[in-house]
Write a protein that holds these residues in place. Structure first.
Motif, PDB file in Angstrom:
ATOM      1  N   PHE A  36      45.531 -44.153   2.741  1.00 56.14           N
ATOM      2  CA  PHE A  36      44.558 -43.523   3.611  1.00 56.14           C
ATOM      3  C   PHE A  36      44.187 -42.193   2.962  1.00 56.14           C
ATOM      4  O   PHE A  36      44.861 -41.736   2.027  1.00 56.14           O
ATOM      5  CB  PHE A  36      45.154 -43.268   5.006  1.00 56.14           C
ATOM      6  CG  PHE A  36      45.240 -44.497   5.867  1.00 56.14           C
ATOM      7  CD1 PHE A  36      46.081 -45.553   5.542  1.00 56.14           C
ATOM      8  CD2 PHE A  36      44.487 -44.603   7.024  1.00 56.14           C
ATOM      9  CE1 PHE A  36      46.165 -46.681   6.343  1.00 56.14           C
ATOM     10  CE2 PHE A  36      44.573 -45.731   7.843  1.00 56.14           C
ATOM     11  CZ  PHE A  36      45.407 -46.764   7.495  1.00 56.14           C
ATOM     12  N   ARG A  37      43.135 -41.570   3.446  1.00 51.72           N
ATOM     13  CA  ARG A  37      42.780 -40.246   2.939  1.00 51.72           C
ATOM     14  C   ARG A  37      42.220 -39.390   4.059  1.00 51.72           C
ATOM     15  O   ARG A  37      41.713 -39.905   5.058  1.00 51.72           O
ATOM     16  CB  ARG A  37      41.761 -40.357   1.798  1.00 51.72           C
ATOM     17  CG  ARG A  37      40.395 -40.879   2.207  1.00 51.72           C
ATOM     18  CD  ARG A  37      39.524 -41.104   0.981  1.00 51.72           C
ATOM     19  NE  ARG A  37      38.190 -41.579   1.341  1.00 51.72           N
ATOM     20  CZ  ARG A  37      37.273 -41.959   0.451  1.00 51.72           C
ATOM     21  NH1 ARG A  37      37.533 -41.909  -0.856  1.00 51.72           N
ATOM     22  NH2 ARG A  37      36.085 -42.375   0.848  1.00 51.72           N
ATOM     23  N   GLN A  38      42.329 -38.094   3.875  1.00 52.34           N
ATOM     24  CA  GLN A  38      41.807 -37.154   4.857  1.00 52.34           C
ATOM     25  C   GLN A  38      41.146 -35.998   4.137  1.00 52.34           C
ATOM     26  O   GLN A  38      41.789 -35.265   3.372  1.00 52.34           O
ATOM     27  CB  GLN A  38      42.922 -36.646   5.770  1.00 52.34           C
ATOM     28  CG  GLN A  38      42.420 -35.795   6.916  1.00 52.34           C
ATOM     29  CD  GLN A  38      43.484 -35.575   7.981  1.00 52.34           C
ATOM     30  OE1 GLN A  38      44.668 -35.738   7.747  1.00 52.34           O
ATOM     31  NE2 GLN A  38      43.052 -35.196   9.165  1.00 52.34           N
ATOM     32  N   ALA A  39      39.852 -35.851   4.392  1.00 54.68           N
ATOM     33  CA  ALA A  39      39.084 -34.752   3.842  1.00 54.68           C
ATOM     34  C   ALA A  39      39.109 -33.587   4.825  1.00 54.68           C
ATOM     35  O   ALA A  39      39.332 -33.780   6.022  1.00 54.68           O
ATOM     36  CB  ALA A  39      37.653 -35.197   3.573  1.00 54.68           C
ATOM     37  N   PRO A  40      38.862 -32.369   4.353  1.00 54.19           N
ATOM     38  CA  PRO A  40      38.880 -31.205   5.247  1.00 54.19           C
ATOM     39  C   PRO A  40      37.912 -31.371   6.410  1.00 54.19           C
ATOM     40  O   PRO A  40      36.740 -31.730   6.213  1.00 54.19           O
ATOM     41  CB  PRO A  40      38.454 -30.053   4.338  1.00 54.19           C
ATOM     42  CG  PRO A  40      38.852 -30.489   2.973  1.00 54.19           C
ATOM     43  CD  PRO A  40      38.643 -31.974   2.945  1.00 54.19           C
ATOM     44  N   GLY A  41      38.405 -31.160   7.605  1.00 54.69           N
ATOM     45  CA  GLY A  41      37.564 -31.242   8.787  1.00 54.69           C
ATOM     46  C   GLY A  41      37.253 -32.646   9.264  1.00 54.69           C
ATOM     47  O   GLY A  41      36.478 -32.828  10.200  1.00 54.69           O
ATOM     48  N   LYS A  42      37.864 -33.639   8.618  1.00 56.98           N
ATOM     49  CA  LYS A  42      37.607 -35.027   8.992  1.00 56.98           C
ATOM     50  C   LYS A  42      38.913 -35.720   9.383  1.00 56.98           C
ATOM     51  O   LYS A  42      40.000 -35.257   9.071  1.00 56.98           O
ATOM     52  CB  LYS A  42      36.941 -35.780   7.838  1.00 56.98           C
ATOM     53  CG  LYS A  42      35.563 -35.268   7.486  1.00 56.98           C
ATOM     54  CD  LYS A  42      34.893 -36.160   6.451  1.00 56.98           C
ATOM     55  CE  LYS A  42      33.482 -35.692   6.157  1.00 56.98           C
ATOM     56  NZ  LYS A  42      32.810 -36.576   5.150  1.00 56.98           N
ATOM     57  N   TYR A  93      45.216 -37.822  -0.293  1.00 56.31           N
ATOM     58  CA  TYR A  93      45.486 -39.252  -0.204  1.00 56.31           C
ATOM     59  C   TYR A  93      46.946 -39.474   0.196  1.00 56.31           C
ATOM     60  O   TYR A  93      47.859 -38.908  -0.419  1.00 56.31           O
ATOM     61  CB  TYR A  93      45.185 -39.931  -1.538  1.00 56.31           C
ATOM     62  CG  TYR A  93      43.706 -40.107  -1.779  1.00 56.31           C
ATOM     63  CD1 TYR A  93      42.885 -39.010  -2.025  1.00 56.31           C
ATOM     64  CD2 TYR A  93      43.121 -41.373  -1.731  1.00 56.31           C
ATOM     65  CE1 TYR A  93      41.518 -39.161  -2.223  1.00 56.31           C
ATOM     66  CE2 TYR A  93      41.761 -41.542  -1.934  1.00 56.31           C
ATOM     67  CZ  TYR A  93      40.961 -40.433  -2.176  1.00 56.31           C
ATOM     68  OH  TYR A  93      39.607 -40.589  -2.370  1.00 56.31           O
ATOM     69  N   TYR A  94      47.112 -40.309   1.217  1.00 58.26           N
ATOM     70  CA  TYR A  94      48.437 -40.601   1.749  1.00 58.26           C
ATOM     71  C   TYR A  94      48.752 -42.087   1.546  1.00 58.26           C
ATOM     72  O   TYR A  94      47.926 -42.943   1.872  1.00 58.26           O
ATOM     73  CB  TYR A  94      48.500 -40.297   3.239  1.00 58.26           C
ATOM     74  CG  TYR A  94      48.269 -38.851   3.596  1.00 58.26           C
ATOM     75  CD1 TYR A  94      46.991 -38.380   3.853  1.00 58.26           C
ATOM     76  CD2 TYR A  94      49.340 -37.961   3.682  1.00 58.26           C
ATOM     77  CE1 TYR A  94      46.770 -37.058   4.185  1.00 58.26           C
ATOM     78  CE2 TYR A  94      49.133 -36.629   4.021  1.00 58.26           C
ATOM     79  CZ  TYR A  94      47.845 -36.185   4.268  1.00 58.26           C
ATOM     80  OH  TYR A  94      47.644 -34.875   4.595  1.00 58.26           O
ATOM     81  N   CYS A  95      49.937 -42.348   1.047  1.00 59.12           N
ATOM     82  CA  CYS A  95      50.361 -43.748   0.976  1.00 59.12           C
ATOM     83  C   CYS A  95      51.217 -44.069   2.189  1.00 59.12           C
ATOM     84  O   CYS A  95      51.808 -43.178   2.818  1.00 59.12           O
ATOM     85  CB  CYS A  95      51.124 -44.046  -0.307  1.00 59.12           C
ATOM     86  SG  CYS A  95      52.711 -43.198  -0.468  1.00 59.12           S
ATOM     87  N   GLY A  96      51.246 -45.335   2.521  1.00 58.52           N
ATOM     88  CA  GLY A  96      52.015 -45.763   3.676  1.00 58.52           C
ATOM     89  C   GLY A  96      52.613 -47.136   3.463  1.00 58.52           C
ATOM     90  O   GLY A  96      52.276 -47.837   2.511  1.00 58.52           O
ATOM     91  N   GLY A 115      53.725 -41.017   3.306  1.00 57.01           N
ATOM     92  CA  GLY A 115      54.186 -40.089   2.294  1.00 57.01           C
ATOM     93  C   GLY A 115      53.605 -38.714   2.540  1.00 57.01           C
ATOM     94  O   GLY A 115      52.877 -38.477   3.506  1.00 57.01           O
ATOM     95  N   GLN A 116      53.880 -37.791   1.636  1.00 56.11           N
ATOM     96  CA  GLN A 116      53.496 -36.390   1.846  1.00 56.11           C
ATOM     97  C   GLN A 116      52.056 -36.110   1.452  1.00 56.11           C
ATOM     98  O   GLN A 116      51.535 -35.067   1.785  1.00 56.11           O
ATOM     99  CB  GLN A 116      54.427 -35.453   1.055  1.00 56.11           C
ATOM    100  CG  GLN A 116      54.042 -35.234  -0.391  1.00 56.11           C
ATOM    101  CD  GLN A 116      54.325 -36.423  -1.284  1.00 56.11           C
ATOM    102  OE1 GLN A 116      54.791 -37.469  -0.838  1.00 56.11           O
ATOM    103  NE2 GLN A 116      54.038 -36.287  -2.568  1.00 56.11           N
ATOM    104  N   GLY A 117      51.407 -37.014   0.761  1.00 57.48           N
ATOM    105  CA  GLY A 117      50.025 -36.812   0.360  1.00 57.48           C
ATOM    106  C   GLY A 117      49.893 -36.211  -1.027  1.00 57.48           C
ATOM    107  O   GLY A 117      50.741 -35.435  -1.471  1.00 57.48           O
ATOM    108  N   THR A 118      48.814 -36.576  -1.687  1.00 58.48           N
ATOM    109  CA  THR A 118      48.499 -36.021  -2.997  1.00 58.48           C
ATOM    110  C   THR A 118      47.017 -35.688  -3.032  1.00 58.48           C
ATOM    111  O   THR A 118      46.179 -36.470  -2.571  1.00 58.48           O
ATOM    112  CB  THR A 118      48.890 -37.000  -4.131  1.00 58.48           C
ATOM    113  OG1 THR A 118      48.659 -36.385  -5.398  1.00 58.48           O
ATOM    114  CG2 THR A 118      48.138 -38.312  -4.059  1.00 58.48           C
TER     115      THR A 118
END
Length: 124
Positions: A36-42, A93-96, A115-118
Motif C-alpha cells: 500500500f502507499r500513502q502520500a502526504p495529505g491522502k 510505501y508499506y508492505c503487509g 511494516g514501517q514503510g519506505t
C-alpha cells in the motif's frame, strides 16, 4: 509478526526502483503479501498484492503496466518492481501480510500486519 521493507529512495521521473519486504515471526498461515502507499495529505491506498493460493496478482489501475509484484511464500518475502515512475507515485510505501481468511466481499487482499514503510520520491 514483523515486516521489514527496504529499497525506497529518490529517483527521477521515468526511472525505476525495486522495493523488498521480509516478514518474520508468527506468519503462518499466510494467504499473501502486498503493498500500500500513502502520500502526504491522502489516505493509504492499495498498490499491489500477490496471493499464494492460485498465484494470483492484483494491481491498482494507476500502476498497471508499470509495477510488477512478486513474492515467495516459503520465505515470506515480497518485492515490488516499479518502472516508469511518475511524480504522483511519491509516497511512503508499506508492505503487509494477510494471515487471516476473508470473504469475497472484502476484496482480493487485506493486510493484517504492516511494516514501517519506505519513502519513494519521484522528481519531475
Amino acid at each position: 509478526v514483523q515486516l521489514q521493507a527496504s529499497g525506497g529512495g529518490l529517483v527521477q521521473a521515468g526511472g525505476s526502483l525495486r522495493l523488498s519486504c521480509a516478514a518474520s515471526g508468527r506468519t503462518f498461515p499466510s494467504y499473501g503479501m502486498g503493498w500500500f502507499r500513502q502520500a502526504p495529505g491522502k489516505e493509504r491506498e492499495f498498490v499491489a498484492a500477490v496471493l499464494w493460493y492460485g498465484s494470483s496478482t492484483h494491481y491498482a489501475d494507476s500502476v498497471k503496466g508499470r509495477f510488477t509484484i512478486s513474492g515467495d511464500n516459503a520465505e515470506n518475502t515480497v518485492y515490488l518492481q516499479m518502472n516508469n515512475l511518475k511524480p504522483e507515485d511519491t509516497a511512503v510505501y508499506y508492505c503487509g501480510i494477510q494471515t487471516r481468511k476473508y470473504g469475497s466481499s472484502d476484496g482480493p487482499y487485506q493486510s493484517d500486519y504492516w511494516g514501517q514503510g519506505t519513502q519513494v520520491t519521484v522528481s519531475s
